[in-house]
Design an enzyme around this catalytic site. Structure first.
Site, PDB file in Angstrom:
ATOM      1  N   ASP A  11      18.410   5.113  -4.342  1.00 42.58           N
ATOM      2  CA  ASP A  11      16.932   5.107  -4.237  1.00 42.58           C
ATOM      3  C   ASP A  11      16.418   3.960  -5.349  1.00 42.58           C
ATOM      4  OD1 ASP A  11      14.525   6.887  -2.786  1.00 42.58           O
ATOM      5  OD2 ASP A  11      13.859   5.822  -4.467  1.00 42.58           O
ATOM      6  N   LEU A  55      14.240  15.426  12.314  1.00 49.48           N
ATOM      7  CA  LEU A  55      14.216  16.790  11.465  1.00 49.48           C
ATOM      8  C   LEU A  55      12.653  16.945  11.350  1.00 49.48           C
ATOM      9  CD1 LEU A  55      13.344  16.007   8.396  1.00 49.48           C
ATOM     10  CD2 LEU A  55      15.886  15.670   8.135  1.00 49.48           C
ATOM     11  N   CYS A  72       4.500  11.953   9.617  1.00 48.87           N
ATOM     12  CA  CYS A  72       5.171  11.542  10.972  1.00 48.87           C
ATOM     13  C   CYS A  72       3.907  11.371  11.911  1.00 48.87           C
ATOM     14  CB  CYS A  72       6.229  12.170  11.336  1.00 48.87           C
ATOM     15  SG  CYS A  72       7.671  11.852  10.172  1.00 48.87           S
ATOM     16  N   LYS A  76       0.997   8.341  11.646  1.00 47.81           N
ATOM     17  CA  LYS A  76       1.565   7.094  11.553  1.00 47.81           C
ATOM     18  C   LYS A  76       2.057   6.671  12.614  1.00 47.81           C
ATOM     19  CE  LYS A  76       5.824   7.246   8.925  1.00 47.81           C
ATOM     20  NZ  LYS A  76       6.833   6.803  10.004  1.00 47.81           N
ATOM     21  N   LYS A 134       1.588  21.619   6.776  1.00 46.53           N
ATOM     22  CA  LYS A 134       2.082  22.917   7.411  1.00 46.53           C
ATOM     23  C   LYS A 134       2.797  23.698   6.298  1.00 46.53           C
ATOM     24  CE  LYS A 134       6.716  20.863   8.871  1.00 46.53           C
ATOM     25  NZ  LYS A 134       7.226  20.701  10.087  1.00 46.53           N
TER      26      LYS A 134
HETATM   27  N1  NAD Z   1       9.520  13.110   6.749  1.00 43.72           N
HETATM   28  C1  NAD Z   1       9.753  13.488   7.742  1.00 43.72           C
HETATM   29  O1  NAD Z   1       9.627  14.574   8.216  1.00 43.72           O
HETATM   30  C2  NAD Z   1      10.426  12.523   8.751  1.00 43.72           C
HETATM   31  C3  NAD Z   1      11.016  13.047   9.951  1.00 43.72           C
HETATM   32  C4  NAD Z   1      11.757  12.212  10.516  1.00 43.72           C
HETATM   33  C5  NAD Z   1      11.623  10.558  10.370  1.00 43.72           C
HETATM   34  N2  NAD Z   1      11.021  10.442   9.415  1.00 43.72           N
HETATM   35  C6  NAD Z   1      11.026   8.964   9.053  1.00 43.72           C
HETATM   36  O2  NAD Z   1      11.883   8.562   7.883  1.00 43.72           O
HETATM   37  C7  NAD Z   1      11.600   7.566   7.116  1.00 43.72           C
HETATM   38  C8  NAD Z   1      11.502   8.019   5.598  1.00 43.72           C
HETATM   39  O3  NAD Z   1      10.701   9.119   5.658  1.00 43.72           O
HETATM   40  P1  NAD Z   1      10.490  10.238   4.291  1.00 43.72           P
HETATM   41  O4  NAD Z   1       9.376  11.013   4.723  1.00 43.72           O
HETATM   42  O5  NAD Z   1      11.901  10.601   3.836  1.00 43.72           O
HETATM   43  O6  NAD Z   1       9.866   8.832   3.328  1.00 43.72           O
HETATM   44  P2  NAD Z   1       9.770   9.141   1.600  1.00 43.72           P
HETATM   45  O7  NAD Z   1       8.564   8.464   1.200  1.00 43.72           O
HETATM   46  O8  NAD Z   1       9.933  10.615   1.374  1.00 43.72           O
HETATM   47  O9  NAD Z   1      11.182   8.576   1.057  1.00 43.72           O
HETATM   48  C9  NAD Z   1      11.417   7.052   1.066  1.00 43.72           C
HETATM   49  C10 NAD Z   1      12.136   7.017  -0.006  1.00 43.72           C
HETATM   50  O10 NAD Z   1      12.684   5.373  -0.082  1.00 43.72           O
HETATM   51  C11 NAD Z   1      12.846   4.795  -1.531  1.00 43.72           C
HETATM   52  N3  NAD Z   1      12.780   3.465  -1.141  1.00 43.72           N
HETATM   53  C12 NAD Z   1      11.863   2.490  -0.856  1.00 43.72           C
HETATM   54  N4  NAD Z   1      12.406   1.242  -0.651  1.00 43.72           N
HETATM   55  C13 NAD Z   1      13.657   1.625  -1.006  1.00 43.72           C
HETATM   56  C14 NAD Z   1      14.514   0.469  -1.140  1.00 43.72           C
HETATM   57  N5  NAD Z   1      14.592  -0.896  -0.860  1.00 43.72           N
HETATM   58  N6  NAD Z   1      15.698   0.782  -1.771  1.00 43.72           N
HETATM   59  C15 NAD Z   1      15.977   2.214  -1.999  1.00 43.72           C
HETATM   60  N7  NAD Z   1      14.989   3.081  -1.642  1.00 43.72           N
HETATM   61  C16 NAD Z   1      13.901   2.703  -1.358  1.00 43.72           C
HETATM   62  C17 NAD Z   1      11.357   5.547  -2.009  1.00 43.72           C
HETATM   63  O11 NAD Z   1      11.609   5.414  -3.312  1.00 43.72           O
HETATM   64  C18 NAD Z   1      11.553   6.894  -1.398  1.00 43.72           C
HETATM   65  O12 NAD Z   1      12.095   7.645  -2.403  1.00 43.72           O
HETATM   66  C19 NAD Z   1      10.257   7.077   7.737  1.00 43.72           C
HETATM   67  O13 NAD Z   1      10.666   6.219   8.563  1.00 43.72           O
HETATM   68  C20 NAD Z   1       9.930   8.284   8.466  1.00 43.72           C
HETATM   69  O14 NAD Z   1       8.937   8.072   9.580  1.00 43.72           O
HETATM   70  C21 NAD Z   1      10.569  11.301   8.415  1.00 43.72           C
END
Ligand code: NAD
Length: 440
Positions: free
Chosen positions: A30, A153, A263, A266, A324
């Site tokens: 990260d 998830l 999710c 957006k 939630k």
């Molecule tokens: N949160 C959910 O429940 C969920 C479920 C399914 C899919 N998603 C998808 O997964 C993706 C991530 O979601 P999230 O909730 O985990 O986001 P999040 O904001 O919790 O985590 C994203 C992480 O990426 C890091 N980051 C950003 N740019 C970076 C780079 N260039 N190199 C390294 N690290 C970098 C950020 O510092 C952050 O820690 C999104 O596209 C989301 O739509 C999320």
């Protein structure tokens, strides 16, 4: 398999830890140095049941490590997952892909030998093509296969969802990725989780189509709840009555204050934008977005009505802030609109959430954060259940009655029965249930 996970948030960290649990060697990377330093010391940056224990176990077993050094991590990996955020671009409504593209450029500069690059982030159709183009442009010698593998998830049940998924969707354009992705998911495949291979664009769309459908299902039952209130029917029984038809199913039919979270808001918006861009608008989802947006303010109206039409100078106790239960995630939570509108209308808000208060502080107007539910209800003119955390399901109503100033309960999650609440002297409103305004 040697795996790097780029982005160690809700999805990246859970996926990385679960891959390590499968027996792979995983590096979670990260850009956020504080997050990585914390993880190295065993501090988990998010609240997710079971995650801390599994993380510590896998670090101890030597299968899981953390870094900010993308170059070393990628060079040492067979498979690199991109799990960075794809938030809404506030100006256009599209998914903002800058983090994905930045990760692609960094990967391109670091790959060493054939590497499968997998987009796990939720990204619009065609993003895989662009990731591939960026990698080839940045490093023409890079030997990569770019794959789509969306994640399904749910926060709060993330580990279980990852370990026992309904399906794993993998979109490929380069056949060399097929055996690699099969090996990555082999432990789940053995457990009979369907591994579905398709094209990259189809895979990207499956994720949006799934989330938009679920958001629409929630919105459908929410509108049905409004109709139930108007005609004197019970939405919980309507939901059961339709949900038992297995063509419909009982899930995602709980009427409430509108969907929120990181999710659905957006992803529905991004799908709407993509569909418009391609000249194939999805009006059902356009309407879903509009209905859901309006619903949050309707919840404020319900609270104001329960307080006699004016909240100025009144104290409102909010139980639950996250979108939630079982998560600390405040992104797009309905509580943001509700709390902001109540404070704007002159109410004093006292709130309690078991896990979300730290994150809430950065997105809510100034309010009083309380030590617990009973602290939050003290002196309240109305108690509002916004998130159905278990500890709010079994409140000692006698005790609540003795602490509040006025016995008004607004239950936006239908966790109580009106007779029970009325017995304790409360005026009660809920969602979509007959003669819902019951006065003792
Ligand atoms: N949160 C959910 O429940 C969920 C479920 C399914 C899919 N998603 C998808 O997964 C993706 C991530 O979601 P999230 O909730 O985990 O986001 P999040 O904001 O919790 O985590 C994203 C992480 O990426 C890091 N980051 C950003 N740019 C970076 C780079 N260039 N190199 C390294 N690290 C970098 C950020 O510092 C952050 O820690 C999104 O596209 C989301 O739509 C999320």
């Amino acid at each position: 398999m040697k795996i790097t996970m780029i982005g160690s948030g809700y999805v990246g960290l859970v996926s990385g830890v679960c891959f390590a649990e499968f027996g792979h060697d995983v590096i979670c990377m990260d850009l956020n140095a504080e997050k990585i330093e914390g993880l190295k010391k065993g501090i988990i940056p998010i609240f997710e049941p079971g995650l801390e224990e599994m993380t510590l176990d896998n670090v101890k077993a030597g299968r899981l490590s953390f870094t900010t050094d993308i170059k070393a991590a990628v060079a040492a990996s067979d498979v690199v997952f991109i799990g960075v955020g794809t938030p809404t671009n506030k100006e256009t409504g599209h998914a903002d892909l800058k983090y994905v593209y930045a990760a692609a450029r960094d990967i391109a500069q670091a790959v060493d030998g054939f590497t499968v690059v997998v987009t796990k982030s939720t990204v619009p159709v065609g993003t895989g093509d662009e990731v591939e183009r960026i990698i080839r442009e940045t490093n023409p010698d890079a030997d990569v296969a770019v794959v789509s593998n969306p994640e399904f998830l749910r926060e709060g049940a993330a580990i279980k969802d990852f370990m026992i998924p309904n399906r794993i969707v993998v979109g490929i354009e380069d056949e060399r990725a097929r055996p690699v992705m099969t090996e990555v998911y082999r432990p789940l495949f053995i457990n009979q989780s369907p591994l579905m291979f398709t094209t990259r664009r189809t895979s990207e769309l499956i994720k949006y189509a799934a989330n938009a459908f679920l958001a629409m299902k929630i919105t459908y039952i929410n509108e049905m709840a409004d109709l139930c209130e108007a005609v004197g029917a019970n939405v919980q029984e309507v939901a059961r009555g339709i949900g038992l038809d297995n063509r419909i199913g009982t899930k995602f039919l709980h009427a409430g204050p509108g969907y929120g979270g990181s999710c659905f808001p957006k992803d529905t918006l991004a799908l709407v934008k993509t569909a418009q861009d391609f000249g194939a608008p999805i009006t059902l989802i356009e309407t879903t977005v509009a209905v859901n947006d309006a619903r949050k303010s309707k919840m404020t109206d319900k609270i104001v009505k329960a307080l006699g039409g004016d909240v100025k100078g009144k104290t409102v106790s909010i139980l639950g802030l996250t979108f939630k239960p079982e998560t600390d995630d405040m992104r797009d939570s309905p509580s943001i609109t509700i709390v902001s509108e109540l404070t704007e209308a002159g109410a004093t808000v006292r709130a309690f959430d078991p896990e979300g208060m730290e994150q809430a502080k950065s997105v809510l107007p100034p309010i009083t954060y309380c030590e617990g539910a009973y602290d939050a209800v003290t002196g309240a003119d109305a108690v509002v259940i916004v998130t159905e955390w278990n500890e709010f399901r079994g409140l000692d109503l006698k005790r609540v009655r003795s602490l509040v100033r006025t016995p008004v309960l607004v239950d936006l999650r239908n966790v109580y029965r009106k007779e029970e609440v009325a017995r304790h002297g409360f005026t009660y409103s809920s969602i979509g249930r007959p003669s819902e305004d019951i006065t003792a």
